[in-house]
Design a protein around this motif. Structure first.
Motif, PDB file in Angstrom:
ATOM      1  N   ALA A 175       0.843  -1.203   0.000  1.00 30.29           N
ATOM      2  CA  ALA A 175       0.000   0.000   0.000  1.00 30.29           C
ATOM      3  C   ALA A 175       0.873   1.247   0.000  1.00 30.29           C
ATOM      4  O   ALA A 175       0.584   2.227  -0.707  1.00 30.29           O
ATOM      5  CB  ALA A 175      -0.924  -0.010   1.211  1.00 30.29           C
ATOM      6  N   GLY A 176       1.947   1.227   0.779  1.00 24.33           N
ATOM      7  CA  GLY A 176       2.879   2.346   0.807  1.00 24.33           C
ATOM      8  C   GLY A 176       3.540   2.574  -0.539  1.00 24.33           C
ATOM      9  O   GLY A 176       3.758   3.720  -0.952  1.00 24.33           O
ATOM     10  N   THR A 177       3.837   1.487  -1.243  1.00 26.69           N
ATOM     11  CA  THR A 177       4.444   1.597  -2.571  1.00 26.69           C
ATOM     12  C   THR A 177       3.493   2.262  -3.554  1.00 26.69           C
ATOM     13  O   THR A 177       3.902   3.096  -4.374  1.00 26.69           O
ATOM     14  CB  THR A 177       4.848   0.207  -3.080  1.00 26.69           C
ATOM     15  OG1 THR A 177       5.842  -0.354  -2.210  1.00 26.69           O
ATOM     16  CG2 THR A 177       5.416   0.281  -4.489  1.00 26.69           C
ATOM     17  N   LEU A 178       2.211   1.914  -3.489  1.00 31.57           N
ATOM     18  CA  LEU A 178       1.229   2.529  -4.383  1.00 31.57           C
ATOM     19  C   LEU A 178       1.072   4.017  -4.095  1.00 31.57           C
ATOM     20  O   LEU A 178       0.953   4.831  -5.022  1.00 31.57           O
ATOM     21  CB  LEU A 178      -0.112   1.815  -4.249  1.00 31.57           C
ATOM     22  CG  LEU A 178      -0.171   0.388  -4.793  1.00 31.57           C
ATOM     23  CD1 LEU A 178      -1.512  -0.264  -4.455  1.00 31.57           C
ATOM     24  CD2 LEU A 178       0.056   0.368  -6.299  1.00 31.57           C
ATOM     25  N   LEU A 179       1.080   4.383  -2.822  1.00 29.86           N
ATOM     26  CA  LEU A 179       1.020   5.797  -2.467  1.00 29.86           C
ATOM     27  C   LEU A 179       2.245   6.531  -2.995  1.00 29.86           C
ATOM     28  O   LEU A 179       2.144   7.640  -3.528  1.00 29.86           O
ATOM     29  CB  LEU A 179       0.918   5.949  -0.949  1.00 29.86           C
ATOM     30  CG  LEU A 179      -0.427   5.557  -0.326  1.00 29.86           C
ATOM     31  CD1 LEU A 179      -0.264   5.321   1.172  1.00 29.86           C
ATOM     32  CD2 LEU A 179      -1.484   6.622  -0.578  1.00 29.86           C
ATOM     33  N   ALA A 180       3.410   5.918  -2.848  1.00 34.39           N
ATOM     34  CA  ALA A 180       4.660   6.543  -3.299  1.00 34.39           C
ATOM     35  C   ALA A 180       4.694   6.708  -4.813  1.00 34.39           C
ATOM     36  O   ALA A 180       5.247   7.688  -5.323  1.00 34.39           O
ATOM     37  CB  ALA A 180       5.853   5.712  -2.821  1.00 34.39           C
ATOM     38  N   ALA A 181       4.100   5.751  -5.514  1.00 32.14           N
ATOM     39  CA  ALA A 181       4.101   5.788  -6.982  1.00 32.14           C
ATOM     40  C   ALA A 181       3.021   6.694  -7.548  1.00 32.14           C
ATOM     41  O   ALA A 181       2.905   6.829  -8.772  1.00 32.14           O
ATOM     42  CB  ALA A 181       3.931   4.376  -7.528  1.00 32.14           C
ATOM     43  N   LEU A 221      -2.116   2.056   6.286  1.00 32.15           N
ATOM     44  CA  LEU A 221      -0.701   1.822   6.556  1.00 32.15           C
ATOM     45  C   LEU A 221      -0.502   1.371   7.990  1.00 32.15           C
ATOM     46  O   LEU A 221      -1.245   1.748   8.884  1.00 32.15           O
ATOM     47  CB  LEU A 221       0.124   3.090   6.316  1.00 32.15           C
ATOM     48  CG  LEU A 221       0.272   3.591   4.879  1.00 32.15           C
ATOM     49  CD1 LEU A 221       1.290   4.718   4.832  1.00 32.15           C
ATOM     50  CD2 LEU A 221       0.658   2.469   3.922  1.00 32.15           C
ATOM     51  N   SER A 222       0.528   0.575   8.186  1.00 30.31           N
ATOM     52  CA  SER A 222       0.972   0.233   9.529  1.00 30.31           C
ATOM     53  C   SER A 222       1.899   1.325  10.033  1.00 30.31           C
ATOM     54  O   SER A 222       2.420   2.145   9.260  1.00 30.31           O
ATOM     55  CB  SER A 222       1.723  -1.096   9.517  1.00 30.31           C
ATOM     56  OG  SER A 222       2.928  -0.972   8.766  1.00 30.31           O
ATOM     57  N   PHE A 223       2.116   1.333  11.330  1.00 29.81           N
ATOM     58  CA  PHE A 223       3.025   2.330  11.918  1.00 29.81           C
ATOM     59  C   PHE A 223       4.416   2.239  11.315  1.00 29.81           C
ATOM     60  O   PHE A 223       5.087   3.252  11.123  1.00 29.81           O
ATOM     61  CB  PHE A 223       3.086   2.143  13.440  1.00 29.81           C
ATOM     62  CG  PHE A 223       3.574   0.781  13.875  1.00 29.81           C
ATOM     63  CD1 PHE A 223       4.925   0.519  14.010  1.00 29.81           C
ATOM     64  CD2 PHE A 223       2.676  -0.231  14.145  1.00 29.81           C
ATOM     65  CE1 PHE A 223       5.373  -0.731  14.394  1.00 29.81           C
ATOM     66  CE2 PHE A 223       3.107  -1.484  14.544  1.00 29.81           C
ATOM     67  CZ  PHE A 223       4.464  -1.743  14.666  1.00 29.81           C
ATOM     68  N   SER A 224       4.869   1.025  10.990  1.00 27.11           N
ATOM     69  CA  SER A 224       6.222   0.849  10.463  1.00 27.11           C
ATOM     70  C   SER A 224       6.365   1.432   9.068  1.00 27.11           C
ATOM     71  O   SER A 224       7.325   2.154   8.767  1.00 27.11           O
ATOM     72  CB  SER A 224       6.596  -0.632  10.464  1.00 27.11           C
ATOM     73  OG  SER A 224       5.627  -1.401   9.773  1.00 27.11           O
ATOM     74  N   VAL A 225       5.406   1.128   8.192  1.00 31.05           N
ATOM     75  CA  VAL A 225       5.454   1.652   6.825  1.00 31.05           C
ATOM     76  C   VAL A 225       5.264   3.161   6.838  1.00 31.05           C
ATOM     77  O   VAL A 225       5.932   3.889   6.090  1.00 31.05           O
ATOM     78  CB  VAL A 225       4.388   0.969   5.954  1.00 31.05           C
ATOM     79  CG1 VAL A 225       4.340   1.591   4.565  1.00 31.05           C
ATOM     80  CG2 VAL A 225       4.681  -0.525   5.855  1.00 31.05           C
ATOM     81  N   PHE A 226       4.373   3.632   7.684  1.00 35.57           N
ATOM     82  CA  PHE A 226       4.146   5.072   7.808  1.00 35.57           C
ATOM     83  C   PHE A 226       5.437   5.788   8.196  1.00 35.57           C
ATOM     84  O   PHE A 226       5.827   6.792   7.569  1.00 35.57           O
ATOM     85  CB  PHE A 226       3.063   5.318   8.852  1.00 35.57           C
ATOM     86  CG  PHE A 226       2.837   6.768   9.192  1.00 35.57           C
ATOM     87  CD1 PHE A 226       2.215   7.619   8.306  1.00 35.57           C
ATOM     88  CD2 PHE A 226       3.248   7.270  10.420  1.00 35.57           C
ATOM     89  CE1 PHE A 226       2.006   8.953   8.617  1.00 35.57           C
ATOM     90  CE2 PHE A 226       3.038   8.598  10.755  1.00 35.57           C
ATOM     91  CZ  PHE A 226       2.419   9.443   9.847  1.00 35.57           C
ATOM     92  N   ALA A 227       6.130   5.284   9.224  1.00 41.17           N
ATOM     93  CA  ALA A 227       7.361   5.933   9.679  1.00 41.17           C
ATOM     94  C   ALA A 227       8.417   5.955   8.590  1.00 41.17           C
ATOM     95  O   ALA A 227       9.070   6.981   8.361  1.00 41.17           O
ATOM     96  CB  ALA A 227       7.890   5.218  10.924  1.00 41.17           C
ATOM     97  N   ASN A 228       8.590   4.836   7.920  1.00 38.08           N
ATOM     98  CA  ASN A 228       9.594   4.793   6.852  1.00 38.08           C
ATOM     99  C   ASN A 228       9.227   5.698   5.688  1.00 38.08           C
ATOM    100  O   ASN A 228      10.102   6.302   5.063  1.00 38.08           O
ATOM    101  CB  ASN A 228       9.775   3.346   6.371  1.00 38.08           C
ATOM    102  CG  ASN A 228      10.726   2.551   7.240  1.00 38.08           C
ATOM    103  OD1 ASN A 228      11.900   2.890   7.338  1.00 38.08           O
ATOM    104  ND2 ASN A 228      10.223   1.512   7.877  1.00 38.08           N
ATOM    105  N   SER A 229       7.931   5.810   5.401  1.00 33.54           N
ATOM    106  CA  SER A 229       7.502   6.700   4.321  1.00 33.54           C
ATOM    107  C   SER A 229       7.839   8.151   4.637  1.00 33.54           C
ATOM    108  O   SER A 229       8.250   8.911   3.751  1.00 33.54           O
ATOM    109  CB  SER A 229       5.986   6.558   4.097  1.00 33.54           C
ATOM    110  OG  SER A 229       5.656   5.268   3.655  1.00 33.54           O
ATOM    111  N   GLY A 266       5.219  15.084  -1.672  1.00 31.21           N
ATOM    112  CA  GLY A 266       4.351  15.989  -0.942  1.00 31.21           C
ATOM    113  C   GLY A 266       3.959  15.507   0.430  1.00 31.21           C
ATOM    114  O   GLY A 266       3.382  16.260   1.218  1.00 31.21           O
ATOM    115  N   GLY A 267       4.223  14.227   0.739  1.00 32.87           N
ATOM    116  CA  GLY A 267       3.967  13.697   2.068  1.00 32.87           C
ATOM    117  C   GLY A 267       2.565  13.137   2.265  1.00 32.87           C
ATOM    118  O   GLY A 267       1.700  13.225   1.387  1.00 32.87           O
ATOM    119  N   ILE A 268       2.337  12.550   3.436  1.00 35.91           N
ATOM    120  CA  ILE A 268       1.054  11.958   3.801  1.00 35.91           C
ATOM    121  C   ILE A 268       0.687  12.368   5.222  1.00 35.91           C
ATOM    122  O   ILE A 268       1.541  12.796   5.996  1.00 35.91           O
ATOM    123  CB  ILE A 268       1.085  10.420   3.715  1.00 35.91           C
ATOM    124  CG1 ILE A 268       2.261   9.857   4.554  1.00 35.91           C
ATOM    125  CG2 ILE A 268       1.137   9.940   2.296  1.00 35.91           C
ATOM    126  CD1 ILE A 268       2.311   8.351   4.595  1.00 35.91           C
TER     127      ILE A 268
END
Length: 352
Positions: A90-96, A104-112, A120-122
């Protein structure tokens, strides 16, 4: 007439996304008519890797709910939903730039945030589910009942299953191991196994420790084949596991659509919690998950994961596991969650 997106090897549902689809179905009385001033905004949504009853958006935005409960769908917004294997995808799709909102999980959110992967951020905009809430279910790690593994110390040299590297489950596991003096990079072998296959992998000896989450937990644990070793609360206490995020770009360009989406999310969540709707709620969940209604007796009770009925979550509950990641060396730097948090798009005020 319809459109959906899905990553390989996962269950599929179709969500309306085009104005033409809505106009056609509106004529049949299946969805509300479009607003006169133009087509509703399509929200491209990436799930966190599970279907209802774990991630409630997969239930709340189904066809029956659109027609009978939701008020803004088809009028103020539409949903183009992509199912993923886990929050890292899900994080990859947001990034792309292929998703506007997601789970998102807390881990993916933090790394993003740290790596600035999303242009532009989330921002966090709403709750999804919480772990370690006293009196409620928690993600639980099991061994076979007859396994010689009694403590985490006995896991040295063993194979452990998680759903996806970098997921919340992965980080819960690594934090618990690190707390107990086990190096998750050197002392154990961590492998990816889809949630649905953890019980089978344990029985077959392909893994020595697996995570059996709801709804599979309700089927597997009564068999007596498995013994609990630890759960998510042993890693971080009470914390926000997964939550809804939106890109700052989408929030700036379509704030009304986000508010309408979240208003319907809360409306749907409260509909599922209403005892008067219990029979239909179970039936909808059974249809989506292909589970028998009897196996879903835990759904939306204190045997289920905790969800705030107003979809409220605090920055502090997200900060807690992220601080734990930094403490155990899983993040090179910390973030201030409050800087990337905005609950103002929810229909009601959150007190904490």
């Amino acid at each position: 007439m319809t459109k959906s997106r899905i990553l390989p090897a996962h269950s599929r549902r179709t969500f309306l996304t085009g104005a033409a689809s809505v106009l056609t179905l509106s004529a049949l009385g299946m969805v509300p008519p479009l607003r006169a001033q133009g087509a509703p905004t399509t929200i491209r949504y990436a799930t966190g890797g599970a279907t209802g009853p774990n991630e409630m958006e997969t239930l709340i935005f189904t066809d029956w709910m659109q027609k009978n409960v939701l008020q803004g769908y088809g009028r103020d917004y539409l949903v183009d939903m992509t199912y993923t294997r886990g929050t890292p995808e899900a994080g990859t799709l947001l990034a792309a730039g292929e998703a506007d909102m997601g789970t998102l999980s807390f881990s993916v959110f933090a790394n993003s945030i740290i790596k600035e992967t999303v242009p532009g951020g989330i921002k966090v905009v709403a709750d999804s589910s919480r772990e370690g809430q006293p009196g409620y279910h928690a993600a639980s790690f099991y061994v076979l009942e007859g396994s010689p593994i009694k403590t985490t110390e006995d896991l040295r040299g063993k194979r452990i299953g998680i759903n996806a590297f970098g997921s919340a489950v992965d980080l819960m596991l690594r934090a618990k191991l690190a707390k107990d003096g086990i190096d998750p990079r050197k002392d154990v072998q961590i492998v990816e196994v889809t949630f649905a296959n953890h019980a089978a992998a344990l029985r077959a000896g392909r893994i020595d420790l697996g995570v059996i989450i709801l709804p599979f937990w309700a089927d597997e644990i009564p068999t007596g084949d498995f013994r609990l070793l630890f759960d998510s609360s042993d890693a971080f206490g009470t914390f926000a596991t997964i939550f809804h995020v939106a890109t700052n770009k989408f929030l700036a360009e379509h704030p009304a659509a986000v508010r309408a989406f979240l208003a319907d999310y809360v409306r749907g969540l409260q509909w599922f919690y209403d005892p008067a709707n219990r029979e239909k709620a179970i039936a909808l969940c059974a249809e989506l998950t292909r589970a028998s209604p009897e196996k879903l007796s835990y759904f939306m009770t204190n045997h289920d994961y905790y969800r705030d009925p107003n979809a409220c979550v605090s920055a502090e509950l997200i900060q807690r596991p992220i601080d734990g990641m930094v403490e155990h060396g899983f993040l090179a730097q910390n973030i201030n969650v409050a800087d990337h948090f905005d609950a103002s798009y929810l229909p009601g005020a959150c007190t904490a």
